[in-house]
Design a protein around this motif. Structure first.
Motif, PDB file in Angstrom:
ATOM      1  N   GLU A 287      16.656  21.410  57.734  1.00  0.00           N
ATOM      2  CA  GLU A 287      17.380  22.674  57.840  1.00  0.00           C
ATOM      3  C   GLU A 287      17.194  23.465  56.553  1.00  0.00           C
ATOM      4  O   GLU A 287      17.086  22.904  55.466  1.00  0.00           O
ATOM      5  N   ALA A 288      17.172  24.794  56.707  1.00  0.00           N
ATOM      6  CA  ALA A 288      17.060  25.641  55.518  1.00  0.00           C
ATOM      7  C   ALA A 288      18.258  25.406  54.610  1.00  0.00           C
ATOM      8  O   ALA A 288      19.371  25.173  55.067  1.00  0.00           O
ATOM      9  N   ALA A 289      17.975  25.469  53.313  1.00  0.00           N
ATOM     10  CA  ALA A 289      19.058  25.257  52.343  1.00  0.00           C
ATOM     11  C   ALA A 289      20.069  26.381  52.449  1.00  0.00           C
ATOM     12  O   ALA A 289      19.714  27.546  52.512  1.00  0.00           O
ATOM     13  N   ALA A 290      21.330  26.031  52.509  1.00  0.00           N
ATOM     14  CA  ALA A 290      22.407  27.025  52.566  1.00  0.00           C
ATOM     15  C   ALA A 290      23.054  27.148  51.212  1.00  0.00           C
ATOM     16  O   ALA A 290      23.100  26.209  50.428  1.00  0.00           O
ATOM     17  N   LEU A 291      23.532  28.351  50.921  1.00  0.00           N
ATOM     18  CA  LEU A 291      24.201  28.570  49.648  1.00  0.00           C
ATOM     19  C   LEU A 291      25.509  27.798  49.594  1.00  0.00           C
ATOM     20  O   LEU A 291      26.203  27.640  50.593  1.00  0.00           O
ATOM     21  N   GLU A 292      25.832  27.330  48.398  1.00  0.00           N
ATOM     22  CA  GLU A 292      27.127  26.708  48.204  1.00  0.00           C
ATOM     23  C   GLU A 292      28.188  27.801  48.239  1.00  0.00           C
ATOM     24  O   GLU A 292      28.109  28.786  47.502  1.00  0.00           O
ATOM     25  N   ILE A 293      29.158  27.648  49.111  1.00  0.00           N
ATOM     26  CA  ILE A 293      30.126  28.709  49.346  1.00  0.00           C
ATOM     27  C   ILE A 293      31.271  28.632  48.341  1.00  0.00           C
ATOM     28  O   ILE A 293      31.830  27.574  48.079  1.00  0.00           O
ATOM     29  N   THR A 294      31.576  29.761  47.758  1.00  0.00           N
ATOM     30  CA  THR A 294      32.712  29.845  46.855  1.00  0.00           C
ATOM     31  C   THR A 294      34.003  29.748  47.668  1.00  0.00           C
ATOM     32  O   THR A 294      34.178  30.460  48.647  1.00  0.00           O
ATOM     33  N   THR A 295      34.916  28.894  47.246  1.00  0.00           N
ATOM     34  CA  THR A 295      36.164  28.714  47.983  1.00  0.00           C
ATOM     35  C   THR A 295      37.378  29.137  47.171  1.00  0.00           C
ATOM     36  O   THR A 295      38.497  29.023  47.642  1.00  0.00           O
ATOM     37  N   SER A 296      37.139  29.616  45.959  1.00  0.00           N
ATOM     38  CA  SER A 296      38.273  30.017  45.136  1.00  0.00           C
ATOM     39  C   SER A 296      38.959  31.228  45.747  1.00  0.00           C
ATOM     40  O   SER A 296      38.337  32.054  46.400  1.00  0.00           O
ATOM     41  N   GLU A 297      40.252  31.324  45.522  1.00  0.00           N
ATOM     42  CA  GLU A 297      41.019  32.426  46.083  1.00  0.00           C
ATOM     43  C   GLU A 297      40.723  33.718  45.333  1.00  0.00           C
ATOM     44  O   GLU A 297      40.379  33.727  44.157  1.00  0.00           O
ATOM     45  N   ILE A 298      40.884  34.819  46.037  1.00  0.00           N
ATOM     46  CA  ILE A 298      40.776  36.132  45.419  1.00  0.00           C
ATOM     47  C   ILE A 298      42.015  36.339  44.537  1.00  0.00           C
ATOM     48  O   ILE A 298      43.138  36.026  44.932  1.00  0.00           O
ATOM     49  N   THR A 299      41.799  36.882  43.352  1.00  0.00           N
ATOM     50  CA  THR A 299      42.912  37.067  42.429  1.00  0.00           C
ATOM     51  C   THR A 299      43.657  38.359  42.711  1.00  0.00           C
ATOM     52  O   THR A 299      43.135  39.280  43.366  1.00  0.00           O
ATOM     53  N   ALA A 300      44.876  38.425  42.175  1.00  0.00           N
ATOM     54  CA  ALA A 300      45.679  39.645  42.307  1.00  0.00           C
ATOM     55  C   ALA A 300      44.977  40.825  41.644  1.00  0.00           C
ATOM     56  O   ALA A 300      45.049  41.960  42.137  1.00  0.00           O
ATOM     57  N   ALA A 301      44.303  40.564  40.526  1.00  0.00           N
ATOM     58  CA  ALA A 301      43.581  41.645  39.837  1.00  0.00           C
ATOM     59  C   ALA A 301      42.452  42.187  40.701  1.00  0.00           C
ATOM     60  O   ALA A 301      42.204  43.399  40.734  1.00  0.00           O
ATOM     61  N   GLU A 302      41.754  41.298  41.403  1.00  0.00           N
ATOM     62  CA  GLU A 302      40.678  41.744  42.287  1.00  0.00           C
ATOM     63  C   GLU A 302      41.225  42.572  43.442  1.00  0.00           C
ATOM     64  O   GLU A 302      40.630  43.587  43.833  1.00  0.00           O
ATOM     65  N   ILE A 303      42.358  42.155  43.993  1.00  0.00           N
ATOM     66  CA  ILE A 303      42.979  42.916  45.077  1.00  0.00           C
ATOM     67  C   ILE A 303      43.411  44.288  44.585  1.00  0.00           C
ATOM     68  O   ILE A 303      43.205  45.306  45.275  1.00  0.00           O
ATOM     69  N   GLU A 304      43.967  44.351  43.402  1.00  0.00           N
ATOM     70  CA  GLU A 304      44.397  45.644  42.846  1.00  0.00           C
ATOM     71  C   GLU A 304      43.191  46.550  42.601  1.00  0.00           C
ATOM     72  O   GLU A 304      43.237  47.751  42.878  1.00  0.00           O
ATOM     73  N   ALA A 305      42.107  45.980  42.096  1.00  0.00           N
ATOM     74  CA  ALA A 305      40.886  46.776  41.891  1.00  0.00           C
ATOM     75  C   ALA A 305      40.358  47.289  43.222  1.00  0.00           C
ATOM     76  O   ALA A 305      39.867  48.422  43.321  1.00  0.00           O
ATOM     77  N   GLY A 306      40.469  46.464  44.266  1.00  0.00           N
ATOM     78  CA  GLY A 306      40.039  46.897  45.588  1.00  0.00           C
ATOM     79  C   GLY A 306      40.867  48.041  46.122  1.00  0.00           C
ATOM     80  O   GLY A 306      40.346  48.939  46.782  1.00  0.00           O
ATOM     81  N   ARG A 307      42.159  48.007  45.830  1.00  0.00           N
ATOM     82  CA  ARG A 307      43.023  49.104  46.289  1.00  0.00           C
ATOM     83  C   ARG A 307      42.665  50.410  45.600  1.00  0.00           C
ATOM     84  O   ARG A 307      42.664  51.477  46.225  1.00  0.00           O
ATOM     85  N   ARG A 308      42.350  50.339  44.313  1.00  0.00           N
ATOM     86  CA  ARG A 308      41.920  51.557  43.611  1.00  0.00           C
ATOM     87  C   ARG A 308      40.596  52.056  44.196  1.00  0.00           C
ATOM     88  O   ARG A 308      40.419  53.258  44.411  1.00  0.00           O
ATOM     89  N   ALA A 309      39.686  51.134  44.467  1.00  0.00           N
ATOM     90  CA  ALA A 309      38.407  51.532  45.065  1.00  0.00           C
ATOM     91  C   ALA A 309      38.627  52.216  46.407  1.00  0.00           C
ATOM     92  O   ALA A 309      37.968  53.219  46.727  1.00  0.00           O
ATOM     93  N   HIS A 310      39.567  51.703  47.200  1.00  0.00           N
ATOM     94  CA  HIS A 310      39.854  52.295  48.511  1.00  0.00           C
ATOM     95  C   HIS A 310      40.423  53.705  48.351  1.00  0.00           C
ATOM     96  O   HIS A 310      40.042  54.630  49.078  1.00  0.00           O
ATOM     97  N   GLU A 311      41.329  53.887  47.388  1.00  0.00           N
ATOM     98  CA  GLU A 311      41.902  55.213  47.152  1.00  0.00           C
ATOM     99  C   GLU A 311      40.822  56.213  46.746  1.00  0.00           C
ATOM    100  O   GLU A 311      40.794  57.355  47.236  1.00  0.00           O
ATOM    101  N   LEU A 312      39.945  55.794  45.846  1.00  0.00           N
ATOM    102  CA  LEU A 312      38.876  56.690  45.404  1.00  0.00           C
ATOM    103  C   LEU A 312      37.898  56.979  46.536  1.00  0.00           C
ATOM    104  O   LEU A 312      37.392  58.106  46.666  1.00  0.00           O
ATOM    105  N   ASP A 313      37.632  55.963  47.362  1.00  0.00           N
ATOM    106  CA  ASP A 313      36.755  56.157  48.517  1.00  0.00           C
ATOM    107  C   ASP A 313      37.314  57.234  49.436  1.00  0.00           C
ATOM    108  O   ASP A 313      36.611  58.175  49.830  1.00  0.00           O
ATOM    109  N   ARG A 314      38.582  57.093  49.806  1.00  0.00           N
ATOM    110  CA  ARG A 314      39.164  58.041  50.743  1.00  0.00           C
ATOM    111  C   ARG A 314      39.271  59.439  50.148  1.00  0.00           C
ATOM    112  O   ARG A 314      39.276  60.437  50.862  1.00  0.00           O
ATOM    113  N   ALA A 315      39.331  59.532  48.828  1.00  0.00           N
ATOM    114  CA  ALA A 315      39.427  60.842  48.179  1.00  0.00           C
ATOM    115  C   ALA A 315      38.071  61.517  48.012  1.00  0.00           C
ATOM    116  O   ALA A 315      37.985  62.752  48.004  1.00  0.00           O
ATOM    117  N   HIS A 316      36.985  60.719  47.915  1.00  0.00           N
ATOM    118  CA  HIS A 316      35.723  61.320  47.467  1.00  0.00           C
ATOM    119  C   HIS A 316      34.478  60.935  48.257  1.00  0.00           C
ATOM    120  O   HIS A 316      33.455  61.610  48.130  1.00  0.00           O
TER     121      HIS A 316
END
Length: 470
Positions: free
Chosen positions: A12-41
């Motif tokens: 079988e083709a080699a598969a990537l090792e999957i990251t299982t760590s949780e998304i951090t609160a900081a990453e979620i907050e950065a995503g929310r800012r990205a979403h706000e800027l997306d919808r604005a611009h």
């Protein structure tokens, strides 16, 4: 309907090792800012801007993505059917980084090693004598340039293209397109003539067998060429296996018949492999399923898994000779961009080293095809399943006898929206178009993730079954 590729005895083709760590609160907050800027611009493609509610993606790796709230989703869409080797493949990421440290960009009139190597690899993989490559920035401009080459090569203007097709969003490419996205952009003066394709499930010719469909569709095509005047037709463009139009695999004999018709009338045959190419169907190019050699092949997407925009046209020796002493009147500032070509070289290398194309054929023959056929037998909402490799469609209907679709051609429906919502709730990011769910994962998706996604599809089809009418 499916194409079951013969599989060599390979691991079988080699598969990537999957990251299982949780998304951090900081990453979620950065995503929310990205979403706000997306919808604005940000002005999004193919959308009414007001009601559109885009999903934020915080991270992607292998066959997984994490949305703006940190939810893990199995990417059953390969985004736009282009991340053929999954997200963040380390060999491709490293190649881009190395190329950026050496030569980020250079004008296309100069030789650079990344472009030269990429061109050689594409020519080596392409069928027949398609030995030269003109690089573009994506699939639509590859199609535009292929048509330009054909017109200059033949001295003719008209171009034949099938209904139920998609060839890109630029002006000529969208006029070539044979689905409803063409209509708001079609001025009727592009020189394009649309014909009816071979499509056994929804035959335009009243066919009851694949053999009838092939014979009748080819007769229709040649009749149209004769009525338009073969001396006026520069090219015929056809997706080897149509993608967003429905992944309907051509019936036996059809592609060979198209090639024969175009050859007899001196028409350039362009195989559009933008979506079907680079392993998606279980072969390097989908046209290889029929051992047909076109005059031009357009490609993009899977050539470097979409990591950096790249497309191109593979060119036969005969068409190359037209421009040996005659300047080709076309070019792009970023043609053969070093970062994109380095990504292509690394992608093709990884696909070979890891047996990814062979793995795509195995997944289609041993996992996707059999499981989808089981779902079709179980769920009355499934009209047909069809495909090859990691390139499948599940066509949903309200009635199997009448084949009434669960959503109208050219649109969606509340019923389809509920099916898609059920898939997302089940942890799957789907590719849906009109009344179809497309099963188009990365070609190296681990079996266990693919089976998990197909179980979620099974549950979502319970929702679709609720809309079946007697």
């Amino acid at each position: 309907m499916s194409i079951d590729a013969a599989m060599p005895e390979t691991a079988e083709a080699a598969a990537l090792e999957i990251t299982t760590s949780e998304i951090t609160a900081a990453e979620i907050e950065a995503g929310r800012r990205a979403h706000e800027l997306d919808r604005a611009h940000v002005f999004h493609s193919w959308q009414a801007q007001g009601p559109f509610a885009p999903m934020t993606v915080l991270k992607a790796e292998g066959s997984l993505v994490w949305d703006g709230e940190g939810n893990r989703l199995i990417d059953l869409s390969s985004q736009l059917v282009n991340t053929n080797i999954g997200h963040q493949h380390p060999k491709v990421v490293a190649a881009i980084q190395e190329q950026a440290g050496k030569l980020c960009t250079i004008a296309p009139q100069h030789v650079n090693d990344a472009r030269s190597e990429a061109a050689w690899l594409v020519a080596e993989l392409a069928p027949g004598d398609l030995n030269r490559v003109f690089f573009t920035n994506g699939g639509a401009d590859a199609v535009e340039h292929a048509i330009r080459m054909a017109r200059l090569h033949t001295g003719r203007r008209k171009v034949f293209s099938a209904y139920r097709s998609y060839h890109g969003g630029t002006h000529l490419a969208v006029n070539l397109t044979g689905d409803p996205r063409r209509l708001p952009n079609d001025s009727g003066d592009s020189g394009v003539v649309h014909f009816l394709p071979a499509y056994p499930y929804r035959s335009y010719f009243g066919s009851t067998t694949e053999a009838e469909e092939t014979e009748r569709a080819l007769r229709h095509l040649e009749d149209m060429i004769l009525l338009e005047g073969p001396q006026n037709v520069a090219a015929l463009i056809l997706e080897s296996i149509p993608g967003t139009a429905g992944i309907y695999v051509p019936p036996a004999g059809y592609m060979e018949g198209v090639r024969d018709i175009t050859r007899r009338h001196g028409i350039v045959f362009i195989a559009d492999e933008v979506m079907a190419g680079f392993g998606r169907s279980g072969k390097w190019f989908a046209i290889d399923h029929w051992n047909v050699v076109p005059d031009l092949v357009t490609f993009a997407k899977g050539v470097n898994s979409g990591y950096v925009p790249l497309g191109g046209v593979a060119i036969s020796d005969a068409i190359f000779e037209t421009f040996r002493e005659r300047a080709y009147p076309g070019g792009l500032t970023y043609s053969g961009h070093p970062l994109a070509c380095a990504a292509a070289v690394a992608t093709i290398g990884a696909m070979r080293e890891e047996g990814i194309v062979e793995n795509a054929a195995r997944l289609g023959a041993e996992v996707i095809g059999p499981r989808l056929r089981e779902l079709a037998a179980k769920h009355p909402s499934v009209g047909e399943v069809r495909g090859a490799g990691c390139f499948w469609a599940v066509e949903l209907v309200k009635n199997r006898d009448t084949r009434e679709p669960l959503a109208p051609y050219g649109g969606s429906s509340p019923e389809m929206n509920q099916v898609v919502a059920a898939l997302k709730a089940g942890g799957v990011l789907p590719f849906a178009n009109f009344n179809r769910i497309h099963v188009v994962p990365a070609l190296n998706i681990p079996d266990e993730l693919l089976l998990e996604a197909l179980e979620a599809l099974d549950r979502a089809l319970d929702v679709a079954d609720g809309f079946v009418e007697d």
